[in-house]
Design an enzyme around this catalytic site. Structure first.
Site, mmCIF file in Angstrom:
data_model
loop_
_atom_site.group_PDB
_atom_site.id
_atom_site.type_symbol
_atom_site.label_atom_id
_atom_site.label_comp_id
_atom_site.label_asym_id
_atom_site.label_seq_id
_atom_site.Cartn_x
_atom_site.Cartn_y
_atom_site.Cartn_z
ATOM 1 N N ASP A 172 0.811 -1.227 0.000
ATOM 2 C CA ASP A 172 0.000 0.000 0.000
ATOM 3 C C ASP A 172 0.837 1.265 0.000
ATOM 4 O OD1 ASP A 172 -2.599 -1.045 0.068
ATOM 5 O OD2 ASP A 172 -2.474 -1.406 2.217
HETATM 6 O O1 IFM Z 1 -1.057 -5.551 1.790
HETATM 7 C C1 IFM Z 1 -1.225 -4.562 2.782
HETATM 8 C C2 IFM Z 1 -2.462 -4.903 3.568
HETATM 9 O O2 IFM Z 1 -3.568 -4.989 2.723
HETATM 10 C C3 IFM Z 1 -2.711 -3.896 4.678
HETATM 11 N N1 IFM Z 1 -1.562 -3.768 5.526
HETATM 12 C C4 IFM Z 1 -0.301 -3.495 4.836
HETATM 13 C C5 IFM Z 1 -0.033 -4.473 3.680
HETATM 14 C C6 IFM Z 1 1.243 -4.044 2.921
HETATM 15 O O3 IFM Z 1 1.181 -2.716 2.504
#
Ligand code: IFM
Length: 447
Positions: A172
């Site tokens: 993200d």
């Molecule tokens: O993949 C994401 C997840 O959906 C939410 N927490 C962080 C992860 C990595 O950015």
């Protein structure tokens, strides 16, 4: 009684007592708890605040397909209702019928994981004919939903033929790769190929025509092979003006974990490159606490990369030991048949490995990340429970290290273990039958 029933579906007896206690209790337990409440802000609110993440919810299902397939099924149907007929999905949704489109490029493809794992486990092919509405009301079968994702994948390609990054992929914090108009995700190309592979096997097993899905999968394989090799590993992304991210040319973020492990998981054909990529992870990313998500960490803000560059170095996605993708590294080592390496990573990442005063959180719970050697206090963990790690660690240990995993046609037994394991035993319920398995390793092989 509830937990006894849950735990009775699987059990392992390996020469390593810590593997046994984590697999038989703690990790299985954490995975189920994350499935039940990990996506909610409290016991009272269900998806309020940021809502339920499509990708997280899809991945959570693999925690319960063995013991509670009926719960996974409900979530799959819920996810299907968060999809459009062109394959786009809500990134976050708030219960049924409300959500946000954010252009994260990975979301829709996670639907394939949830459905294919459910069918492999249960053999319930009729799920493919089950009808659920798309957003907007039009109805379609689960197979229609899966095929809509193929259309989405083919349409969401940039100039190197890789997925347009949008506001992120699994990571993200790579939210401004390519500035406002997008960049391309190399990991996305690998991930699309891996998920499309799942769908191809499903269609082929059913005797249906998979030619179109194979064609689309090949587009991603070709693009990655043609544009993304950096000499010793795969780059992570193309950014503004085609700038390569995750390359030797960069000062920070030279190498990222996910594009090495997923090159293997995607089934890319060049074995020499795969070995080199995975050895580069060992050389450049591994630490006493486990492999880092990327290195070196960013120390300057770069608005054309995104939030990752605003995180403290050695924390979160900016170079910490992020447990969730570390699990995929273990899967990839197993897929290469390297049992010693897979076991070494698995053990190192167990939540009781770091002394408790440093680690701080519960020593039986995977956290989102552990601070790395680039942080001023290495070995400290954060966001315990708030992670999809446990489901993956549980499944990857059972499915790839012990190697006992469901396939459409039955239960495959293909262990990839450390050479010093002379034997192990495991039990597992599969499609209503309890299997009692004993593996002997008299010649001390890895796979
Ligand atoms: O993949 C994401 C997840 O959906 C939410 N927490 C962080 C992860 C990595 O950015």
């Amino acid at each position: 009684a509830h937990w006894d029933r849950f735990f009775s579906h699987t059990s392992v007896e390996t020469p390593d007592p810590e593997v046994n206690i984590f697999m038989n209790y703690w990790t299985a337990y954490q995975a189920k708890v994350a499935f039940d409440v990990g996506r909610v802000t409290s016991f009272y609110y269900w998806g309020i605040g940021r809502g339920f993440g499509f990708r997280d919810t899809a991945q959570d299902t693999i925690a319960v397909t063995i013991a509670h397939p009926e719960l996974a099924l409900e979530r799959i149907k819920l996810l299907a209702r968060q999809m459009q007929s062109d394959g786009k999905v809500y990134h976050h949704f708030h219960g049924d019928g409300q959500g946000e489109f954010t252009k994260h490029c990975d979301d829709p493809l996670w639907f394939i994981l949830a459905v294919s794992e459910y069918i492999k486990e249960t053999g319930e092919w009729e799920l493919l004919d089950h009808i659920e509405p798309f957003i907007g009301g039009e109805k379609g079968s689960i197979l229609d939903h899966l095929l809509s994702v193929v259309t989405y994948a083919e349409n969401n390609r940039g100039k190197h033929g890789l997925p347009v990054f949008g506001r992120g992929d699994w990571n993200d914090t790579l939210d401004y790769i390519g500035g406002d108009d997008g960049g391309e995700s190399v990991w996305g190309g690998m991930f699309y190929a891996a998920m499309l592979n799942n769908l191809i096997s499903l269609l082929e097993y059913l005797g249906k025509d998979a030619a179109n899905v194979i064609r689309v999968r090949n587009l991603f394989h070709q693009s990655v092979e043609q544009h993304c090799w950096d000499g010793e590993w795969y780059i992570r992304a193309f950014g503004v003006k085609d700038k390569q991210i995750g390359s030797k040319q960069n000062e920070a973020g030279k190498i990222f974990l996910n594009t090495q492990s997923w090159a293997v998981i995607a089934g890319l054909p060049d074995k020499d490159k795969l070995i080199s990529a995975m050895d580069s992870v060992n050389k450049h990313l591994d630490t006493d606490f486990g492999p880092k998500i990327c290195a070196p960490a960013y120390r300057e803000i770069d608005p054309n990369i995104g939030l990752i560059t605003r995180c403290v170095w050695g924390k979160k996605e900016n170079g910490a030991i992020f447990n969730h993708p570390a699990a995929w590294l273990i899967q990839a080592e197993c897929m290469l048949g390297r049992g010693n390496k897979a076991y070494e990573y698995y053990r190192k990442l167990l939540p009781n490995r770091v002394d408790s005063d440093t680690f701080v959180a519960e020593p039986y719970v995977y956290s989102q990340y552990i601070t790395s050697d680039e942080h001023s206090q290495p070995g400290r963990t954060s966001h315990s429970w708030q992670t999809g790690t446990a489901a993956w660690m549980f499944r990857i240990n059972f499915d790839y290290i012990l190697g006992i995993r469901p396939h459409y046609s039955g239960l495959l037994i293909d262990p990839v273990i450390p050479t010093h394991w002379k034997s192990f035993k495991a039990q597992r319920i599969f499609r209503g039958t309890r299997y009692d398995i004993e593996v002997l390793n008299p010649e001390a092989v890895e796979s």
